[in-house]
Design a protein around this motif. Sequence first.
Motif, PDB file in Angstrom:
ATOM      1  N   VAL A  67       3.625   3.296  16.963  1.00  0.00           N
ATOM      2  CA  VAL A  67       3.170   4.165  15.868  1.00  0.00           C
ATOM      3  C   VAL A  67       2.622   3.315  14.717  1.00  0.00           C
ATOM      4  O   VAL A  67       1.580   3.634  14.145  1.00  0.00           O
ATOM      5  N   ILE A  68       3.299   2.209  14.407  1.00  0.00           N
ATOM      6  CA  ILE A  68       2.793   1.306  13.360  1.00  0.00           C
ATOM      7  C   ILE A  68       1.436   0.745  13.767  1.00  0.00           C
ATOM      8  O   ILE A  68       0.495   0.693  12.972  1.00  0.00           O
ATOM      9  N   SER A  69       1.335   0.344  15.027  1.00  0.00           N
ATOM     10  CA  SER A  69       0.102  -0.255  15.515  1.00  0.00           C
ATOM     11  C   SER A  69      -1.067   0.727  15.507  1.00  0.00           C
ATOM     12  O   SER A  69      -2.203   0.336  15.257  1.00  0.00           O
ATOM     13  N   LEU A  70      -0.809   1.986  15.776  1.00  0.00           N
ATOM     14  CA  LEU A  70      -1.875   2.985  15.855  1.00  0.00           C
ATOM     15  C   LEU A  70      -2.202   3.633  14.513  1.00  0.00           C
ATOM     16  O   LEU A  70      -3.168   4.390  14.428  1.00  0.00           O
ATOM     17  N   SER A  71      -1.422   3.348  13.489  1.00  0.00           N
ATOM     18  CA  SER A  71      -1.662   3.982  12.190  1.00  0.00           C
ATOM     19  C   SER A  71      -2.817   3.314  11.459  1.00  0.00           C
ATOM     20  O   SER A  71      -2.993   2.101  11.516  1.00  0.00           O
ATOM     21  N   LYS A  72      -3.568   4.136  10.754  1.00  0.00           N
ATOM     22  CA  LYS A  72      -4.695   3.638   9.968  1.00  0.00           C
ATOM     23  C   LYS A  72      -4.190   2.937   8.711  1.00  0.00           C
ATOM     24  O   LYS A  72      -3.081   3.186   8.246  1.00  0.00           O
ATOM     25  N   GLU A  73      -5.044   2.099   8.170  1.00  0.00           N
ATOM     26  CA  GLU A  73      -4.793   1.530   6.853  1.00  0.00           C
ATOM     27  C   GLU A  73      -5.215   2.553   5.810  1.00  0.00           C
ATOM     28  O   GLU A  73      -5.865   3.545   6.128  1.00  0.00           O
ATOM     29  N   LYS A  74      -4.891   2.305   4.558  1.00  0.00           N
ATOM     30  CA  LYS A  74      -5.278   3.252   3.510  1.00  0.00           C
ATOM     31  C   LYS A  74      -6.788   3.378   3.419  1.00  0.00           C
ATOM     32  O   LYS A  74      -7.327   4.465   3.275  1.00  0.00           O
ATOM     33  N   LEU A  75      -7.476   2.254   3.475  1.00  0.00           N
ATOM     34  CA  LEU A  75      -8.932   2.251   3.461  1.00  0.00           C
ATOM     35  C   LEU A  75      -9.412   1.681   4.793  1.00  0.00           C
ATOM     36  O   LEU A  75      -9.573   0.475   4.935  1.00  0.00           O
ATOM     37  N   GLU A  76      -9.606   2.525   5.741  1.00  0.00           N
ATOM     38  CA  GLU A  76     -10.019   2.082   7.073  1.00  0.00           C
ATOM     39  C   GLU A  76     -11.552   2.055   7.128  1.00  0.00           C
ATOM     40  O   GLU A  76     -12.210   3.039   6.831  1.00  0.00           O
ATOM     41  N   ASP A  77     -12.115   0.909   7.440  1.00  0.00           N
ATOM     42  CA  ASP A  77     -13.564   0.804   7.599  1.00  0.00           C
ATOM     43  C   ASP A  77     -13.870   0.088   8.908  1.00  0.00           C
ATOM     44  O   ASP A  77     -12.978  -0.210   9.692  1.00  0.00           O
ATOM     45  N   GLU A  78     -15.143  -0.177   9.137  1.00  0.00           N
ATOM     46  CA  GLU A  78     -15.546  -0.814  10.394  1.00  0.00           C
ATOM     47  C   GLU A  78     -15.024  -2.237  10.497  1.00  0.00           C
ATOM     48  O   GLU A  78     -14.747  -2.721  11.593  1.00  0.00           O
ATOM     49  N   TYR A  79     -14.906  -2.913   9.357  1.00  0.00           N
ATOM     50  CA  TYR A  79     -14.405  -4.277   9.370  1.00  0.00           C
ATOM     51  C   TYR A  79     -12.942  -4.312   9.840  1.00  0.00           C
ATOM     52  O   TYR A  79     -12.578  -5.136  10.688  1.00  0.00           O
ATOM     53  N   GLN A 135       0.370  -8.251  18.321  1.00  0.00           N
ATOM     54  CA  GLN A 135      -0.772  -7.480  17.807  1.00  0.00           C
ATOM     55  C   GLN A 135      -0.610  -7.204  16.320  1.00  0.00           C
ATOM     56  O   GLN A 135      -1.553  -7.389  15.545  1.00  0.00           O
ATOM     57  N   LEU A 136       0.569  -6.776  15.910  1.00  0.00           N
ATOM     58  CA  LEU A 136       0.788  -6.473  14.494  1.00  0.00           C
ATOM     59  C   LEU A 136       0.675  -7.732  13.638  1.00  0.00           C
ATOM     60  O   LEU A 136       0.030  -7.725  12.589  1.00  0.00           O
ATOM     61  N   MET A 137       1.273  -8.824  14.094  1.00  0.00           N
ATOM     62  CA  MET A 137       1.205 -10.065  13.325  1.00  0.00           C
ATOM     63  C   MET A 137      -0.217 -10.604  13.246  1.00  0.00           C
ATOM     64  O   MET A 137      -0.658 -11.070  12.192  1.00  0.00           O
ATOM     65  N   MET A 138      -0.951 -10.542  14.353  1.00  0.00           N
ATOM     66  CA  MET A 138      -2.337 -11.025  14.337  1.00  0.00           C
ATOM     67  C   MET A 138      -3.203 -10.150  13.437  1.00  0.00           C
ATOM     68  O   MET A 138      -4.056 -10.659  12.711  1.00  0.00           O
ATOM     69  N   PHE A 139      -3.004  -8.844  13.465  1.00  0.00           N
ATOM     70  CA  PHE A 139      -3.779  -7.957  12.603  1.00  0.00           C
ATOM     71  C   PHE A 139      -3.495  -8.244  11.133  1.00  0.00           C
ATOM     72  O   PHE A 139      -4.422  -8.358  10.331  1.00  0.00           O
ATOM     73  N   TRP A 140      -2.234  -8.380  10.785  1.00  0.00           N
ATOM     74  CA  TRP A 140      -1.885  -8.672   9.386  1.00  0.00           C
ATOM     75  C   TRP A 140      -2.453 -10.023   8.967  1.00  0.00           C
ATOM     76  O   TRP A 140      -2.944 -10.178   7.860  1.00  0.00           O
ATOM     77  N   GLN A 141      -2.352 -11.015   9.854  1.00  0.00           N
ATOM     78  CA  GLN A 141      -2.848 -12.355   9.523  1.00  0.00           C
ATOM     79  C   GLN A 141      -4.368 -12.346   9.380  1.00  0.00           C
ATOM     80  O   GLN A 141      -4.913 -12.935   8.431  1.00  0.00           O
ATOM     81  N   LEU A 142      -5.072 -11.696  10.304  1.00  0.00           N
ATOM     82  CA  LEU A 142      -6.538 -11.630  10.210  1.00  0.00           C
ATOM     83  C   LEU A 142      -6.970 -10.882   8.958  1.00  0.00           C
ATOM     84  O   LEU A 142      -7.926 -11.271   8.284  1.00  0.00           O
ATOM     85  N   LYS A 143      -6.249  -9.822   8.640  1.00  0.00           N
ATOM     86  CA  LYS A 143      -6.577  -9.043   7.449  1.00  0.00           C
ATOM     87  C   LYS A 143      -6.343  -9.866   6.179  1.00  0.00           C
ATOM     88  O   LYS A 143      -7.156  -9.845   5.261  1.00  0.00           O
ATOM     89  N   ARG A 144      -5.258 -10.623   6.160  1.00  0.00           N
ATOM     90  CA  ARG A 144      -4.942 -11.442   4.991  1.00  0.00           C
ATOM     91  C   ARG A 144      -5.928 -12.589   4.824  1.00  0.00           C
ATOM     92  O   ARG A 144      -6.350 -12.915   3.723  1.00  0.00           O
ATOM     93  N   MET A 145      -6.334 -13.208   5.947  1.00  0.00           N
ATOM     94  CA  MET A 145      -7.251 -14.350   5.885  1.00  0.00           C
ATOM     95  C   MET A 145      -8.653 -13.944   5.447  1.00  0.00           C
ATOM     96  O   MET A 145      -9.366 -14.735   4.848  1.00  0.00           O
ATOM     97  N   ASN A 146      -9.060 -12.741   5.734  1.00  0.00           N
ATOM     98  CA  ASN A 146     -10.431 -12.323   5.479  1.00  0.00           C
ATOM     99  C   ASN A 146     -10.588 -11.465   4.231  1.00  0.00           C
ATOM    100  O   ASN A 146     -11.596 -10.814   4.072  1.00  0.00           O
ATOM    101  N   ARG A 147      -9.633 -11.467   3.373  1.00  0.00           N
ATOM    102  CA  ARG A 147      -9.771 -10.693   2.115  1.00  0.00           C
ATOM    103  C   ARG A 147     -10.181 -11.585   0.985  1.00  0.00           C
ATOM    104  O   ARG A 147     -10.030 -12.704   0.899  1.00  0.00           O
TER     105      ARG A 147
END
Length: 147
Positions: A67-79, A135-147
């Motif tokens: 459920v955590i993995s499938l949930s959207k972020e607050k601002l979900e975009d193509e990136y 998957q969750l850790m990689m998503f958080w890490q990729l999101k943090r690195m690219n902000r």
Amino acid sequence: MSKQSICERERSYLSKMNKFQLGNQFKKVGYGIAIAAFILMIGRKYIENSEWLRPILHGVLLIGLLVISLSKEKLEDEYLDSLRSQSYRLAFIMAIVYSLVQPVVNYAVAVLFNQDDELQGFSYFQVLFFMLIVQLMMFWQLKRMNR
């Protein structure tokens, strides 16, 4: 019904399935389910004859992580969608490597410590848990690195 309209309908259906995500509010629900399952897994150690509870708690923990993995972020975009798909790909590749290497590592450790242990596999829970956590850790890490 023409062949092209059937193909269009199938393509539309696959597109909807590919973009399926839960709303952002489900992320908190997923965290609640996963944390409650984890606490109950620890508490199960103190209950006698609770082996039947183990697969249920494993399943509940996996559902919470999914459920955590499938949930959207607050601002979900193509990136973010791109980062999410990258994290799923990396998690899939790492799960395959993990499932190939882990039995050999277990066997080597057993031989090293003189235990008579055979080359054993592992449960579906280990693979799915590893895959969802990666998957969750990689998503958080990729999101943090690219902000």
